[in-house]
Design an enzyme around this catalytic site. Structure first.
Site, mmCIF file in Angstrom:
data_model
loop_
_atom_site.group_PDB
_atom_site.id
_atom_site.type_symbol
_atom_site.label_atom_id
_atom_site.label_comp_id
_atom_site.label_asym_id
_atom_site.label_seq_id
_atom_site.Cartn_x
_atom_site.Cartn_y
_atom_site.Cartn_z
ATOM 1 N N ARG A 1 0.819 -1.218 0.000
ATOM 2 C CA ARG A 1 0.000 0.000 0.000
ATOM 3 C C ARG A 1 0.851 1.265 0.000
ATOM 4 N NH1 ARG A 1 -2.370 -3.819 2.686
ATOM 5 N NH2 ARG A 1 -1.487 -3.191 4.680
ATOM 6 N N GLU B 1 5.958 -10.684 14.657
ATOM 7 C CA GLU B 1 5.441 -11.319 15.873
ATOM 8 C C GLU B 1 5.797 -12.820 15.856
ATOM 9 O OE1 GLU B 1 1.342 -10.489 16.287
ATOM 10 O OE2 GLU B 1 1.182 -11.482 18.235
HETATM 11 P P1 AMP Z 1 4.700 -2.548 11.480
HETATM 12 O O1 AMP Z 1 5.934 -3.112 10.828
HETATM 13 O O2 AMP Z 1 4.243 -3.347 12.656
HETATM 14 O O3 AMP Z 1 4.837 -1.076 11.782
HETATM 15 O O4 AMP Z 1 3.523 -2.706 10.427
HETATM 16 C C1 AMP Z 1 3.429 -1.827 9.356
HETATM 17 C C2 AMP Z 1 3.115 -2.549 8.077
HETATM 18 O O5 AMP Z 1 2.078 -3.493 8.238
HETATM 19 C C3 AMP Z 1 2.639 -1.557 7.038
HETATM 20 O O6 AMP Z 1 3.197 -1.912 5.781
HETATM 21 C C4 AMP Z 1 1.126 -1.689 7.047
HETATM 22 O O7 AMP Z 1 0.616 -1.655 5.729
HETATM 23 C C5 AMP Z 1 0.852 -3.024 7.702
HETATM 24 N N1 AMP Z 1 -0.079 -2.918 8.829
HETATM 25 C C6 AMP Z 1 0.210 -3.141 10.140
HETATM 26 N N2 AMP Z 1 -0.875 -3.027 10.903
HETATM 27 C C7 AMP Z 1 -1.892 -2.704 10.084
HETATM 28 C C8 AMP Z 1 -3.291 -2.424 10.269
HETATM 29 N N3 AMP Z 1 -3.865 -2.479 11.489
HETATM 30 N N4 AMP Z 1 -4.031 -2.132 9.193
HETATM 31 C C9 AMP Z 1 -3.464 -2.070 7.967
HETATM 32 N N5 AMP Z 1 -2.171 -2.316 7.721
HETATM 33 C C10 AMP Z 1 -1.385 -2.633 8.761
#
Ligand code: AMP
Length: 170
Positions: A58, A95
Site C-alpha cells: 500500500r 510477531e
Molecule cells: P509494522 O511493521 O508493525 O509497523 O507494520 C506496518 C506494516 O504493516 C505496514 O506496511 C502496514 O501496511 C501493515 N499494517 C500493520 N498493521 C496494520 C493495520 N492495522 N491495518 C493495515 N495495515 C497494517
C-alpha cells in the site's frame, strides 16, 4: 480535512485480533486522496529531498503519487524475491518469524536523502527495516511519511531519530 471517514475498520483481518485499517475508501475519493498527497508534499517542500522510497504494497499507492507530485525519483522496496535486478536486503522480526525487504542495488545514490512512505505505522518494524536498508546503502533518511500511525503500538519509539509525518493518529 477530516480523513477518518475514509478509513474503514475491518476487524479480524488478516487474522483474528487485528483491526485492519482499510484505505480503499480514501483512494476512491479523489478529494481525500489528493489532500493526503498535497499535505505530504507540503511537509517536505523546501527540504533537501532526492527521492521517495515506497514500501510494498500500500506504500506504493501513496509513494508513487508523492514522487510524481514532488517530481522526485521513486524507488520501490519489495518483499523478498520480487525485484528482477541485483538487490540489497534487510530482515526484520515479526510477531512470529521474520520478513525481508529488498531494494535494487542501484536504487539509491550514496548520500541521497530520501522520504520513506507507507500507509500505516504499527510496531515500526517495517519502517525500521526500511531505514536500515537506506542507511546500509549509503543513503540518508530525510523523513518518514505515513497516512496513519497506530500510536498505541509505540512504533515511534524505535524510530525516534527520524522526522515522522503522519496525517492520522489512532
Ligand atoms: P509494522 O511493521 O508493525 O509497523 O507494520 C506496518 C506494516 O504493516 C505496514 O506496511 C502496514 O501496511 C501493515 N499494517 C500493520 N498493521 C496494520 C493495520 N492495522 N491495518 C493495515 N495495515 C497494517
Amino acid at each position: 480535512m477530516d480523513l477518518q471517514p475514509y478509513i474503514r475498520d475491518i476487524p479480524d483481518f488478516p487474522r483474528p485480533g487485528v483491526m485492519f485499517k482499510d484505505i480503499t475508501p480514501l483512494l476512491q475519493t479523489p478529494a481525500a486522496f489528493s489532500y493526503v498527497i498535497d499535505q505530504m508534499a507540503a511537509h517536505y517542500k523546501g527540504r533537501a529531498i532526492d527521492g521517495v522510497l515506497a514500501i510494498e504494497a500500500r506504500g506504493f499507492l501513496l509513494g508513487a503519487a508523492l514522487a510524481y507530485k514532488m517530481e522526485k525519483p521513486l524507488i520501490p522496496l519489495r518483499k523478498r524475491g520480487k525485484l528482477p535486478f541485483h538487490t540489497v536486503s534487510v530482515s526484520y522480526a515479526l510477531e512470529y518469524g521474520s520478513d525481508t525487504i529488498e531494494m535494487h542495488q542501484d536504487g539509491l545514490v550514496a548520500g541521497h536523502r530520501v522520504v520513506i512512505v507507507d500507509d500505516v505505522l504499527a510496531t515500526g518494524g517495517t519502517m525500521g527495516a526500511a531505514c536500515r536498508l537506506v542507511e546500509q546503502s549509503g543513503g540518508k533518511v530525510a523523513g518518514l511519511a505515513l497516512l496513519m500511525e497506530l500510536a498505541f503500538l509505540n512504533g515511534r519509539q524505535s524510530l525516534a531519530a527520524h522526522d515522522i509525518f503522519a496525517l492520522l493518529k489512532y
